[in-house]
Design a protein around this motif. Sequence first.
Motif, PDB file in Angstrom:
ATOM      1  N   ALA A  58       0.822  -1.215   0.000  1.00 12.79           N
ATOM      2  CA  ALA A  58       0.000   0.000   0.000  1.00 12.79           C
ATOM      3  C   ALA A  58       0.854   1.261   0.000  1.00 12.79           C
ATOM      4  CB  ALA A  58      -0.934  -0.004   1.207  1.00 12.79           C
ATOM      5  N   ARG A  59       2.111   1.124   0.340  1.00 19.33           N
ATOM      6  CA  ARG A  59       3.011   2.293   0.358  1.00 19.33           C
ATOM      7  C   ARG A  59       3.675   2.547  -0.985  1.00 19.33           C
ATOM      8  NH1 ARG A  59       5.754   1.281   6.262  1.00 19.33           N
ATOM      9  NH2 ARG A  59       4.019   2.125   7.455  1.00 19.33           N
ATOM     10  N   ASP A  60       3.348   1.745  -1.975  1.00 19.12           N
ATOM     11  CA  ASP A  60       3.928   1.933  -3.312  1.00 19.12           C
ATOM     12  C   ASP A  60       3.629   3.350  -3.794  1.00 19.12           C
ATOM     13  OD1 ASP A  60       4.506   1.977  -6.042  1.00 19.12           O
ATOM     14  OD2 ASP A  60       3.704  -0.023  -6.394  1.00 19.12           O
ATOM     15  N   PRO A  61       4.670   4.151  -4.047  1.00 18.74           N
ATOM     16  CA  PRO A  61       4.447   5.556  -4.430  1.00 18.74           C
ATOM     17  C   PRO A  61       3.676   5.729  -5.732  1.00 18.74           C
ATOM     18  CG  PRO A  61       6.804   5.108  -4.094  1.00 18.74           C
ATOM     19  CD  PRO A  61       6.080   3.818  -3.941  1.00 18.74           C
ATOM     20  N   SER A  62       3.645   4.726  -6.581  1.00 19.69           N
ATOM     21  CA  SER A  62       2.951   4.874  -7.865  1.00 19.69           C
ATOM     22  C   SER A  62       1.451   5.115  -7.687  1.00 19.69           C
ATOM     23  CB  SER A  62       3.182   3.656  -8.761  1.00 19.69           C
ATOM     24  OG  SER A  62       2.562   2.513  -8.226  1.00 19.69           O
ATOM     25  N   PHE A  63       0.869   4.628  -6.604  1.00 19.98           N
ATOM     26  CA  PHE A  63      -0.555   4.884  -6.371  1.00 19.98           C
ATOM     27  C   PHE A  63      -0.821   6.371  -6.211  1.00 19.98           C
ATOM     28  CE2 PHE A  63      -0.299   0.487  -4.605  1.00 19.98           C
ATOM     29  CZ  PHE A  63      -1.080  -0.107  -5.579  1.00 19.98           C
ATOM     30  N   TYR A  64       0.083   7.028  -5.558  1.00 17.77           N
ATOM     31  CA  TYR A  64      -0.092   8.439  -5.244  1.00 17.77           C
ATOM     32  C   TYR A  64       0.441   9.330  -6.376  1.00 17.77           C
ATOM     33  CZ  TYR A  64      -0.672   5.805  -1.029  1.00 17.77           C
ATOM     34  OH  TYR A  64      -1.097   4.859  -0.138  1.00 17.77           O
ATOM     35  N   ARG A  65       1.541   8.926  -6.964  1.00 15.39           N
ATOM     36  CA  ARG A  65       2.182   9.710  -8.018  1.00 15.39           C
ATOM     37  C   ARG A  65       1.490   9.518  -9.370  1.00 15.39           C
ATOM     38  NH1 ARG A  65       7.111   7.169  -8.093  1.00 15.39           N
ATOM     39  NH2 ARG A  65       6.176   5.765  -9.588  1.00 15.39           N
ATOM     40  N   ASP A  66       1.256   8.272  -9.750  1.00 15.43           N
ATOM     41  CA  ASP A  66       0.766   7.976 -11.097  1.00 15.43           C
ATOM     42  C   ASP A  66      -0.752   7.886 -11.203  1.00 15.43           C
ATOM     43  OD1 ASP A  66       3.465   7.791 -11.682  1.00 15.43           O
ATOM     44  OD2 ASP A  66       3.498   5.599 -11.564  1.00 15.43           O
ATOM     45  N   CYS A  67      -1.388   7.432 -10.140  1.00  8.21           N
ATOM     46  CA  CYS A  67      -2.840   7.234 -10.190  1.00  8.21           C
ATOM     47  C   CYS A  67      -3.613   8.426  -9.645  1.00  8.21           C
ATOM     48  CB  CYS A  67      -3.231   5.975  -9.420  1.00  8.21           C
ATOM     49  SG  CYS A  67      -2.478   4.465 -10.067  1.00  8.21           S
ATOM     50  N   GLY A  68      -2.967   9.247  -8.870  1.00 12.80           N
ATOM     51  CA  GLY A  68      -3.650  10.421  -8.330  1.00 12.80           C
ATOM     52  C   GLY A  68      -4.373  10.197  -7.022  1.00 12.80           C
ATOM     53  N   VAL A  69      -4.083   9.083  -6.347  1.00 17.82           N
ATOM     54  CA  VAL A  69      -4.659   8.875  -5.022  1.00 17.82           C
ATOM     55  C   VAL A  69      -4.026   9.917  -4.107  1.00 17.82           C
ATOM     56  CG1 VAL A  69      -4.862   7.271  -3.081  1.00 17.82           C
ATOM     57  CG2 VAL A  69      -4.986   6.398  -5.430  1.00 17.82           C
ATOM     58  N   PRO A  70      -4.829  10.659  -3.360  1.00 15.20           N
ATOM     59  CA  PRO A  70      -4.241  11.687  -2.493  1.00 15.20           C
ATOM     60  C   PRO A  70      -3.378  11.055  -1.397  1.00 15.20           C
ATOM     61  CG  PRO A  70      -6.598  11.502  -2.091  1.00 15.20           C
ATOM     62  CD  PRO A  70      -6.288  10.611  -3.257  1.00 15.20           C
ATOM     63  N   ASP A  71      -2.214  11.627  -1.172  1.00 19.41           N
ATOM     64  CA  ASP A  71      -1.329  11.130  -0.123  1.00 19.41           C
ATOM     65  C   ASP A  71      -1.755  11.762   1.204  1.00 19.41           C
ATOM     66  OD1 ASP A  71       0.658   9.863   1.230  1.00 19.41           O
ATOM     67  OD2 ASP A  71       2.304  11.041   0.397  1.00 19.41           O
ATOM     68  N   THR A  72      -2.923  11.324   1.640  1.00 20.64           N
ATOM     69  CA  THR A  72      -3.526  11.782   2.892  1.00 20.64           C
ATOM     70  C   THR A  72      -3.930  10.539   3.680  1.00 20.64           C
ATOM     71  OG1 THR A  72      -5.749  11.752   1.923  1.00 20.64           O
ATOM     72  CG2 THR A  72      -4.500  13.834   1.767  1.00 20.64           C
ATOM     73  N   ALA A  73      -4.361  10.738   4.904  1.00 16.20           N
ATOM     74  CA  ALA A  73      -4.826   9.591   5.695  1.00 16.20           C
ATOM     75  C   ALA A  73      -5.958   8.862   4.973  1.00 16.20           C
ATOM     76  CB  ALA A  73      -5.276  10.054   7.079  1.00 16.20           C
ATOM     77  N   ALA A  74      -6.875   9.600   4.372  1.00 16.26           N
ATOM     78  CA  ALA A  74      -8.004   8.982   3.669  1.00 16.26           C
ATOM     79  C   ALA A  74      -7.530   8.228   2.422  1.00 16.26           C
ATOM     80  CB  ALA A  74      -9.032  10.034   3.284  1.00 16.26           C
ATOM     81  N   GLY A  75      -6.626   8.817   1.672  1.00 11.10           N
ATOM     82  CA  GLY A  75      -6.109   8.154   0.472  1.00 11.10           C
ATOM     83  C   GLY A  75      -5.326   6.907   0.821  1.00 11.10           C
ATOM     84  N   ARG A  76      -4.487   6.985   1.842  1.00 11.42           N
ATOM     85  CA  ARG A  76      -3.701   5.816   2.269  1.00 11.42           C
ATOM     86  C   ARG A  76      -4.621   4.716   2.791  1.00 11.42           C
ATOM     87  NH1 ARG A  76      -0.432  10.148   3.921  1.00 11.42           N
ATOM     88  NH2 ARG A  76      -1.208  10.010   6.051  1.00 11.42           N
ATOM     89  N   TYR A  77      -5.691   5.113   3.484  1.00  6.79           N
ATOM     90  CA  TYR A  77      -6.674   4.135   3.966  1.00  6.79           C
ATOM     91  C   TYR A  77      -7.271   3.368   2.787  1.00  6.79           C
ATOM     92  CZ  TYR A  77     -11.246   2.392   5.441  1.00  6.79           C
ATOM     93  OH  TYR A  77     -12.346   1.596   5.649  1.00  6.79           O
ATOM     94  N   GLU A  78      -7.660   4.079   1.726  1.00  9.35           N
ATOM     95  CA  GLU A  78      -8.279   3.419   0.572  1.00  9.35           C
ATOM     96  C   GLU A  78      -7.344   2.396  -0.070  1.00  9.35           C
ATOM     97  OE1 GLU A  78     -11.361   3.443  -0.155  1.00  9.35           O
ATOM     98  OE2 GLU A  78     -11.967   5.153   1.077  1.00  9.35           O
ATOM     99  N   ILE A  79      -6.075   2.749  -0.202  1.00  9.43           N
ATOM    100  CA  ILE A  79      -5.122   1.825  -0.808  1.00  9.43           C
ATOM    101  C   ILE A  79      -4.838   0.658   0.133  1.00  9.43           C
ATOM    102  CG2 ILE A  79      -2.767   1.587  -1.718  1.00  9.43           C
ATOM    103  CD1 ILE A  79      -4.790   3.087  -3.546  1.00  9.43           C
ATOM    104  N   LEU A  80      -4.767   0.926   1.424  1.00 10.13           N
ATOM    105  CA  LEU A  80      -4.575  -0.144   2.396  1.00 10.13           C
ATOM    106  C   LEU A  80      -5.742  -1.121   2.348  1.00 10.13           C
ATOM    107  CD1 LEU A  80      -2.882  -1.285   4.743  1.00 10.13           C
ATOM    108  CD2 LEU A  80      -4.210   0.190   6.272  1.00 10.13           C
ATOM    109  N   VAL A  81      -6.964  -0.594   2.315  1.00 12.73           N
ATOM    110  CA  VAL A  81      -8.155  -1.447   2.261  1.00 12.73           C
ATOM    111  C   VAL A  81      -8.145  -2.294   0.987  1.00 12.73           C
ATOM    112  CG1 VAL A  81     -10.666  -1.339   1.909  1.00 12.73           C
ATOM    113  CG2 VAL A  81      -9.622  -0.099   3.788  1.00 12.73           C
ATOM    114  N   LEU A  82      -7.760  -1.711  -0.119  1.00 16.41           N
ATOM    115  CA  LEU A  82      -7.675  -2.483  -1.364  1.00 16.41           C
ATOM    116  C   LEU A  82      -6.739  -3.674  -1.198  1.00 16.41           C
ATOM    117  CD1 LEU A  82      -7.558   0.121  -4.275  1.00 16.41           C
ATOM    118  CD2 LEU A  82      -8.875  -1.997  -4.249  1.00 16.41           C
ATOM    119  N   HIS A  83      -5.605  -3.465  -0.568  1.00 22.00           N
ATOM    120  CA  HIS A  83      -4.640  -4.548  -0.389  1.00 22.00           C
ATOM    121  C   HIS A  83      -5.122  -5.595   0.610  1.00 22.00           C
ATOM    122  CE1 HIS A  83      -2.055  -1.891  -2.669  1.00 22.00           C
ATOM    123  NE2 HIS A  83      -1.263  -2.922  -2.854  1.00 22.00           N
ATOM    124  N   VAL A  84      -5.758  -5.154   1.692  1.00 19.64           N
ATOM    125  CA  VAL A  84      -6.325  -6.124   2.646  1.00 19.64           C
ATOM    126  C   VAL A  84      -7.374  -6.968   1.930  1.00 19.64           C
ATOM    127  CG1 VAL A  84      -7.692  -6.412   4.756  1.00 19.64           C
ATOM    128  CG2 VAL A  84      -5.842  -4.728   4.694  1.00 19.64           C
TER     129      VAL A  84
END
Length: 172
Positions: A26-52
């Motif tokens: 979930a810490r892969d920077p490409s999610f935030y850099r390339d996909c536009g997921v906001p690097d915020t608590a909410a954005g990190r939560y969404e990517i973490l949930v996807l991986h879980v």
Amino acid sequence: MFSRYRRPSKLEATAHKLYGAVVAGARDPSFYRDCGVPDTAAGRYEILVLHVFLLAERIRQLPGADDLERQVVEAFVTDIDDNMREMGVGDVTVHRKVKKATAGLFERALTYRAALLQPGDNKLVEAVNSHVPELAGHPGGAERLATAVRSRATALTVLPDSAITSGEITFV
């Protein structure tokens, strides 16, 4: 409370290794850099949930692995609780917020499971857009995120069961 002072069982240790891989993925920077997921608590939560979710889906393919899936989800819940406390969320409200975050995992699991069953990525793009509305401001971000999600789901599917049961996975 005293469970923190006892030695974890082999199942718990495996679940924690798997959850560590989830967090690393979930810490892969490409999610935030390339996909536009906001690097915020909410954005990190969404990517973490996807991986879980992706890991839980793979664990469900293993015979008799319900306890492992439950332990991974418990590691997620504990992590969310710890992080909220570190961010200064008060003891009075942390329980409610953890409960909401956990419910969000199960809600998203239903959405993502249905989307991954569909051919193509249209439903998956809709699903990620519904949970990460900031992607709309990043042209092609939802499509790139959907492609990454499907790719990671496929990579987990082809892993040998022994990699999952030993906790030796990485998200690529």
